[in-house]
Design a protein around this motif. Structure first.
Motif, PDB file in Angstrom:
ATOM      1  N   ILE A   1     -17.750 -19.338 -29.392  1.00 53.52           N
ATOM      2  CA  ILE A   1     -18.378 -18.054 -29.068  1.00 53.52           C
ATOM      3  C   ILE A   1     -18.047 -17.650 -27.623  1.00 53.52           C
ATOM      4  O   ILE A   1     -17.737 -16.492 -27.337  1.00 53.52           O
ATOM      5  CB  ILE A   1     -19.901 -18.126 -29.272  1.00 53.52           C
ATOM      6  CG1 ILE A   1     -20.217 -18.279 -30.771  1.00 53.52           C
ATOM      7  CG2 ILE A   1     -20.580 -16.876 -28.720  1.00 53.52           C
ATOM      8  CD1 ILE A   1     -21.688 -18.447 -31.078  1.00 53.52           C
TER       9      ILE A   1
ATOM     10  N   LEU B   1     -14.560 -16.501 -27.486  1.00 51.02           N
ATOM     11  CA  LEU B   1     -14.441 -15.224 -28.176  1.00 51.02           C
ATOM     12  C   LEU B   1     -14.582 -14.065 -27.189  1.00 51.02           C
ATOM     13  O   LEU B   1     -13.879 -13.050 -27.289  1.00 51.02           O
ATOM     14  CB  LEU B   1     -15.520 -15.131 -29.262  1.00 51.02           C
ATOM     15  CG  LEU B   1     -15.587 -13.825 -30.067  1.00 51.02           C
ATOM     16  CD1 LEU B   1     -14.332 -13.643 -30.901  1.00 51.02           C
ATOM     17  CD2 LEU B   1     -16.823 -13.828 -30.962  1.00 51.02           C
TER      18      LEU B   1
ATOM     19  N   SER C   1     -11.399 -14.060 -24.655  1.00 55.66           N
ATOM     20  CA  SER C   1     -10.083 -13.753 -25.206  1.00 55.66           C
ATOM     21  C   SER C   1      -9.640 -12.298 -25.034  1.00 55.66           C
ATOM     22  O   SER C   1      -8.442 -12.061 -24.788  1.00 55.66           O
ATOM     23  CB  SER C   1     -10.015 -14.155 -26.683  1.00 55.66           C
ATOM     24  OG  SER C   1     -11.056 -13.571 -27.422  1.00 55.66           O
TER      25      SER C   1
ATOM     26  N   ALA D   1     -10.639 -23.260 -31.710  1.00 53.36           N
ATOM     27  CA  ALA D   1     -10.661 -22.542 -32.991  1.00 53.36           C
ATOM     28  C   ALA D   1     -10.216 -23.448 -34.139  1.00 53.36           C
ATOM     29  O   ALA D   1     -10.837 -23.455 -35.224  1.00 53.36           O
ATOM     30  CB  ALA D   1      -9.767 -21.308 -32.912  1.00 53.36           C
TER      31      ALA D   1
ATOM     32  N   LEU E   1      -7.973 -11.912 -31.717  1.00 50.84           N
ATOM     33  CA  LEU E   1      -9.391 -11.534 -31.636  1.00 50.84           C
ATOM     34  C   LEU E   1     -10.012 -11.430 -33.016  1.00 50.84           C
ATOM     35  O   LEU E   1     -11.143 -11.873 -33.238  1.00 50.84           O
ATOM     36  CB  LEU E   1      -9.533 -10.206 -30.894  1.00 50.84           C
ATOM     37  CG  LEU E   1      -8.960 -10.129 -29.475  1.00 50.84           C
ATOM     38  CD1 LEU E   1      -9.328  -8.797 -28.842  1.00 50.84           C
ATOM     39  CD2 LEU E   1      -9.479 -11.277 -28.628  1.00 50.84           C
TER      40      LEU E   1
ATOM     41  N   LEU F   1     -10.557 -15.029 -34.400  1.00 49.65           N
ATOM     42  CA  LEU F   1     -11.683 -15.710 -33.751  1.00 49.65           C
ATOM     43  C   LEU F   1     -13.013 -15.125 -34.210  1.00 49.65           C
ATOM     44  O   LEU F   1     -13.979 -15.864 -34.469  1.00 49.65           O
ATOM     45  CB  LEU F   1     -11.559 -15.604 -32.231  1.00 49.65           C
ATOM     46  CG  LEU F   1     -10.380 -16.308 -31.575  1.00 49.65           C
ATOM     47  CD1 LEU F   1     -10.375 -16.052 -30.079  1.00 49.65           C
ATOM     48  CD2 LEU F   1     -10.414 -17.806 -31.852  1.00 49.65           C
ATOM     49  N   PHE F   2     -13.073 -13.815 -34.323  1.00 44.71           N
ATOM     50  CA  PHE F   2     -14.299 -13.142 -34.726  1.00 44.71           C
ATOM     51  C   PHE F   2     -14.692 -13.529 -36.159  1.00 44.71           C
ATOM     52  O   PHE F   2     -15.849 -13.859 -36.429  1.00 44.71           O
ATOM     53  CB  PHE F   2     -14.104 -11.633 -34.602  1.00 44.71           C
ATOM     54  CG  PHE F   2     -15.362 -10.841 -34.775  1.00 44.71           C
ATOM     55  CD1 PHE F   2     -16.512 -11.183 -34.086  1.00 44.71           C
ATOM     56  CD2 PHE F   2     -15.392  -9.739 -35.620  1.00 44.71           C
ATOM     57  CE1 PHE F   2     -17.680 -10.454 -34.229  1.00 44.71           C
ATOM     58  CE2 PHE F   2     -16.556  -9.002 -35.774  1.00 44.71           C
ATOM     59  CZ  PHE F   2     -17.700  -9.365 -35.074  1.00 44.71           C
TER      60      PHE F   2
ATOM     61  N   VAL G   1     -16.040 -17.150 -36.280  1.00 41.28           N
ATOM     62  CA  VAL G   1     -17.439 -17.225 -35.838  1.00 41.28           C
ATOM     63  C   VAL G   1     -18.380 -16.751 -36.944  1.00 41.28           C
ATOM     64  O   VAL G   1     -19.391 -17.396 -37.239  1.00 41.28           O
ATOM     65  CB  VAL G   1     -17.647 -16.391 -34.554  1.00 41.28           C
ATOM     66  CG1 VAL G   1     -19.136 -16.220 -34.249  1.00 41.28           C
ATOM     67  CG2 VAL G   1     -16.953 -17.056 -33.373  1.00 41.28           C
TER      68      VAL G   1
END
Length: 676
Positions: free
Chosen positions: A274, A277, A280, A308, A359, A362-363, A366
């Protein structure tokens, strides 16, 4: 157990040695672009998927049938060796590069790679059936260890010691040894196998939800790996070491998470993810990121990738099935890996004009991990607690979207046009007008400046950046190489700034591999249309284009493709300079722009110049803010002593000692020797 372990380790070693080897082999044929590696990775992931699918299907046959099919397949593969690409597969133009790369790889290494990719899951399945009480996943850890060793030894041992042709022969010989090893194992250790694992406590059925997660987590990890590789190669250099660094991190996370659950502490890694995130967007969209230095970029991107992938692979291992579903599990992992590669290499360039890939990955990671956690505690939580969780999740989505987009908008200020394609991202930007009403317009490839000009009262004024009147290339064009009619070749168009020095009756031929650059130079900059010279632009890789022009003889050949940090190595080799020497007049010269943040290219050019009997001088022009020019380092290569001894050049010639290195060829290069 050791015969299984040895063969699985060896097959994984060969599987991952061939990837950088064959990619480096074909890199010169496709313009040295970082995207060559991404497309190659997509190919390897798809063929890995096919290998896992083969293992899944064949594992349902009787063992005797499996044995004969697989051994015949290995024997057929011997006929495709050695893995040296045929010159007949060399592209003749720059159209449809993705399709051409995939076809070339399929015909050159497709079958050997396919056979190697089947070994891990197939031998693990045989091992699980022969020894049902033992843990087969330790063999998967060994497989990843073999892969990691292959990637580490390639840039540090094999690449410095052997050229690509010798590596291909060594690899082909090792594959024969591997094939014989599989044959010996099958005939000596296996006369038969149990038809299936029948003990009820080891049999497991899997629902749709878990199967989707088996695909989703490796897809996210694969996409993160390729997105980070893309950033590193585009912002630094397209070299095997920088391909391999993120690959090693990717494999290390597999080794850690599949070795023991103790290595993956979910809450710690999730909190770190997080945090990263929100960091980045700063890395991805900051136009000044290059000023932070090579180490900062490598460490930052490596940390993001490691965290990640630890999360994705840790969750994947938590979802592992019993032994009866081993090949299906690996097949789903392969499907996920291929989908992640497809997203980054093919879909993202079509969807995004900037590098949103990392991005987005990663989003989603999460959200998926958080969703799994919320689902696990749903039965134990109250209605108010669930409402709080949903509200917090919604606010996180809104806040991150706003935060990332605001950073992107900040980097987008002044953007006139933007495009992303196989060769990277292009942006045309304008600064705010100054007190005199003048504003500057720039062309950026990634974060690298490729030219600019000044606009004042709707009129354009040259801003000659790296090409000021005191630079080597300008002195050559204005004062040293004089003729009523000159032929000038330029590798790398940018904004077409050098056309500013064109004179009546001159012919300037610009070689540019990226159609978008040609379009932007004509549409947003005035150098080409305002030049007194006749301007020609040739689309395609410069070497391939020059090879197809047998009658051309230049007074000056300008190589201006190295200011970006992702340098096309194939334009600096012995073979390249042998071609250049045939394309210039006896009194002509080659001038190379070697301004670069991380790489000292002077030793490379000196080595090939010495090899071909050229003299050379290094010309270093300082920055001059008054005329909007930057420090520019150029190296002149010629057999014309009048040029080398020119009085105009002497004030700017640098007499620094240039270290001696082995000349680069299309099959040998070593960027470690020239890192600043």
């Amino acid at each position: 157990m050791w015969p299984f372990a040895l063969l699985i380790f060896f097959s994984a070693f060969l599987l991952f040695q061939v990837q950088p080897l064959i990619s480096k082999f074909i890199l010169p044929w496709f313009g040295g672009s970082a995207s060559v590696w991404l497309v190659a990775m997509l190919f390897f992931q798809v063929f890995l998927l096919l290998g896992y699918l083969y293992s899944f299907i064949i594992n349902h046959f009787k063992f005797k049938t499996q044995k004969y099919i697989h051994l015949v397949l290995i024997l057929l593969t011997f006929l495709t060796l050695p893995i040296i690409p045929s010159i007949a597969l060399k592209p003749i133009d720059s159209t449809f590069p993705v399709i051409k790369i995939i076809i070339l790889l399929a015909l050159t290494v497709g079958l050997p790679y396919f056979v190697l990719s089947t070994t891990g899951p197939l031998l693990q399945a045989w091992y699980a059936r022969k020894y049902p009480q033992k843990n087969p996943y330790i063999l998967y850890v060994l497989s990843n260890a073999g892969s990691l060793l292959a990637l580490i030894t390639f840039p540090f041992i094999f690449e410095p010691l052997f050229d690509s042709v010798h590596q291909a022969w060594l690899w082909s010989g090792a594959f024969v040894v591997f094939g014989l090893g599989v044959g010996i194992l099958v005939w000596s250790k296996f006369k038969s196998l149990p038809a299936a694992i029948v003990k009820s406590e080891t049999v497991q059925k899997v629902g749709v939800r878990k199967t989707i997660l088996w695909i989703l987590f490796p897809a996210l990890a694969s996409a993160a790996f390729l997105a980070v590789t893309n950033h590193i190669c585009l912002d630094i250099a397209t070299i095997p070491f920088l391909w391999i660094l993120p690959f090693c991190l990717y494999l290390i996370t597999f080794i850690f998470t599949f070795a023991d659950e103790i290595f993956y502490q979910k809450i710690i890694y999730f909190v770190l993810l997080i945090c990263l995130l929100f960091i980045s967007p700063f890395l991805v969209f900051n136009n000044e990121i290059g000023s932070f230095g090579l180490s900062f970029q490598l460490i930052s991107y490596s940390l993001i990738l490691f965290i990640a992938c630890m999360v994705c692979h840790g969750e994947l291992y938590r979802l592992r099935p019993a032994s009866n579903l081993l090949t299906r599990y690996y097949l789903m992992i392969a499907i996920g890996g291929a989908l992640g590669g497809l997203f980054v290499a093919v879909l993202a360039p079509l969807i995004f004009t900037a590098y949103w890939d990392l991005l987005v990955v990663l989003f989603i990671t999460v959200l998926v991990v958080a969703g799994l956690y919320f689902n696990s505690v749903k039965e134990k939580s109250t209605a108010k607690e669930r409402q709080f969780i949903y509200l917090a999740s919604f606010l996180l989505i809104v806040f991150f979207s706003y935060y990332a987009y605001s950073i992107k908008l900040k980097s987008w200020v002044g953007t006139v046009a933007a495009e992303r394609n196989f060769y990277g991202t292009l942006h045309v930007k304008e600064s705010l007008a100054n007190d005199e009403g003048a504003k500057r317009r720039f062309l950026l490839h990634g974060v690298t400046l490729h030219g600019e000009e000044v606009i004042k009262n709707d009129k354009t004024i040259p801003a000659i950046s790296y090409y000021s009147e005191k630079t080597a290339v300008a002195l050559l064009l204005q004062k040293i190489i004089k003729a009523d009619s000159r032929e000038i070749g330029v590798v790398g168009l940018g904004t077409g700034t050098l056309a500013y020095y064109g004179q009546k009756n001159d012919i300037f031929t610009f070689y540019e591999i990226n159609q978008a650059v040609i379009d932007y130079a004509h549409k947003y900059f005035s150098y080409l249309k305002d030049s007194s010279a006749q301007i020609k632009t040739v689309l395609g890789d410069a070497r391939l284009s020059l090879e197809k022009e047998p009658d051309v003889k230049f007074d000056l050949l300008v190589l201006d493709a190295f200011s970006s940090d992702a340098i096309p190595v194939h334009l600096l080799t012995e073979e390249a300079f042998e071609l250049y020497s045939k394309k210039i007049k006896e009194t002509g010269a080659i001038v190379v722009h070697i301004s670069n943040r991380y790489l000292d290219l002077a030793p490379v050019i000196k080595a090939v110049a010495d090899k071909h009997g050229f003299g050379f001088v290094l010309v270093d022009t300082p920055k001059n803010e008054a005329n909007l020019s930057y420090r520019a380092v150029w190296l002149i290569v010629t057999k014309n002593e009048d040029i080398l001894q020119s009085e105009e050049l002497k004030p700017y010639i640098t007499e620094k000692e240039i270290k001696k290195i082995k000349p680069w060829t299309d099959h040998f290069s070593n960027l470690f020797t020239i890192l600043n």
